[in-house]
Design an enzyme around this catalytic site. Structure first.
Site, short mmCIF file in Angstrom:
data_model
loop_
_atom_site.label_atom_id
_atom_site.label_comp_id
_atom_site.label_asym_id
_atom_site.label_seq_id
_atom_site.Cartn_x
_atom_site.Cartn_y
_atom_site.Cartn_z
CG ASP A 93 -3.43 17.18 39.12
OD1 ASP A 93 -3.29 18.49 39.66
OD2 ASP A 93 -2.17 16.74 39.17
CG HIS A 237 -6.57 13.61 42.17
ND1 HIS A 237 -5.68 13.57 42.74
CD2 HIS A 237 -5.37 13.48 40.45
CE1 HIS A 237 -4.53 13.51 42.43
NE2 HIS A 237 -4.75 13.12 40.85
ZN LIG Z 1 -3.68 13.75 36.42
#
Ligand SMILES: [Zn+2]
Length: 285
Positions: A93, A237
């Site tokens: 992400d 992430h």
């Molecule tokens: Zn996010």
């Protein structure tokens, strides 16, 4: 086969960008505020869509061949794999970001596997070449809104703009839009208004590595390898170098354990499971 469940009434350990969700003993979810990480966007960082598209156009090489016909992002012919093998979907992400996303793409490419990138539009506008590269490697590009907005805090028009502006930008870069949305901050997947408003499936996760919080590759590796199972959707992430460090260990080890690393849409397709708008999913099967 086990049908994919709608998790409207389930509990979730949540998205790591502004809050961490902990599951209470009674099954309820308690939000614990945490410091805002550096990746959270600010309005001042926000280019207009026109600016973003212009940047994309400038970034694309003139000599790059254009496809005669656009291929839908999520409807390619599935590679043949052993369906008896366990499979997982790595998801990254908040990117793309120069440095860390490149490294993760290198690892995926070197191992011949793919992942799903839930991108922020503002980041894609800055690094369209990374989105193009990920797509070219067979990775799935998912929608994480233009400015990492909490969809539950926006009116309908603004919420849709946050999503559709990313689709338009990704279409400019890859020739295909996004078919999946991951709502930022883990919010919206149990909100009836958001579920009704967003015309794409919402994709959550079954393993939260909390990589954004620990910034510790050893902990991120353990968060995956200690619990991973068939059908997991794993949240990481790609905006942290420590996550790239962890991915360098996680990806070969999952392959060594016999896992197939596929995109979110591929995993549901392989398992014969539907992904439908108005529903949220956190694992396959
Ligand atoms: Zn996010």
């Amino acid at each position: 086969m086990v049908l994919a469940a709608c998790f409207l009434c389930g509990s979730l350990v949540g998205c790591g960008s502004q809050a961490v969700w902990q599951e209470a003993p009674a099954g309820q979810v308690v939000e614990i505020p945490t410091p805002t990480p550096t990746s959270v966007p600010t309005p001042a960082e926000t280019p207009s869509l026109a600016d973003a598209v212009q940047q994309v156009a400038e970034a694309m090489l003139p000599s790059e061949p254009e496809e005669a016909e656009a291929t839908p992002t999520d409807a390619p012919a599935l590679p043949e794999i052993d369906l008896e093998s366990p499979m997982v979907a790595l998801t990254f992400d908040d990117g793309p970001l120069s440095g860390s996303t490149d490294r993760i793409l290198n690892i995926l490419e070197q191992n011949g596997v793919v992942a799903t990138f839930f991108i922020q539009g503002k980041q894609a506008a800055l690094y369209p070449e990374l989105v193009a590269r990920a797509y070219g490697l067979g990775c799935q590009i998912g929608n994480h809104t233009y400015n990492h907005k909490d969809l539950t805090a926006l009116n309908d028009q603004d919420a849709l703009q946050q999503i559709e502006s990313v689709n338009e930008l990704v279409m400019q870069i890859t020739g295909a839009g996004c078919s999946l949305v991951r709502p930022p901050h883990g919010k919206g997947w149990r909100d009836s208004r958001v579920l009704e408003l967003v015309t794409y499936p919402l994709i959550m996760w079954s393993i939260d590595t909390k990589d954004w919080s620990t910034r510790n590759p050893t902990k991120t590796i353990a968060a995956v390898l200690d619990v991973v199972k068939d059908g997991d959707i794993i949240l990481m992430h790609d905006v942290y170098t420590e996550t790239a460090d962890a991915a360098e260990k996680i990806i070969p080890e999952l392959i060594a354990r016999g896992y197939k690393l596929v995109t979110v849409s591929e995993m549901f397709s392989y398992k014969g499971l539907e992904l439908s708008a108005g529903h949220a999913y956190r694992h396959a099967g």
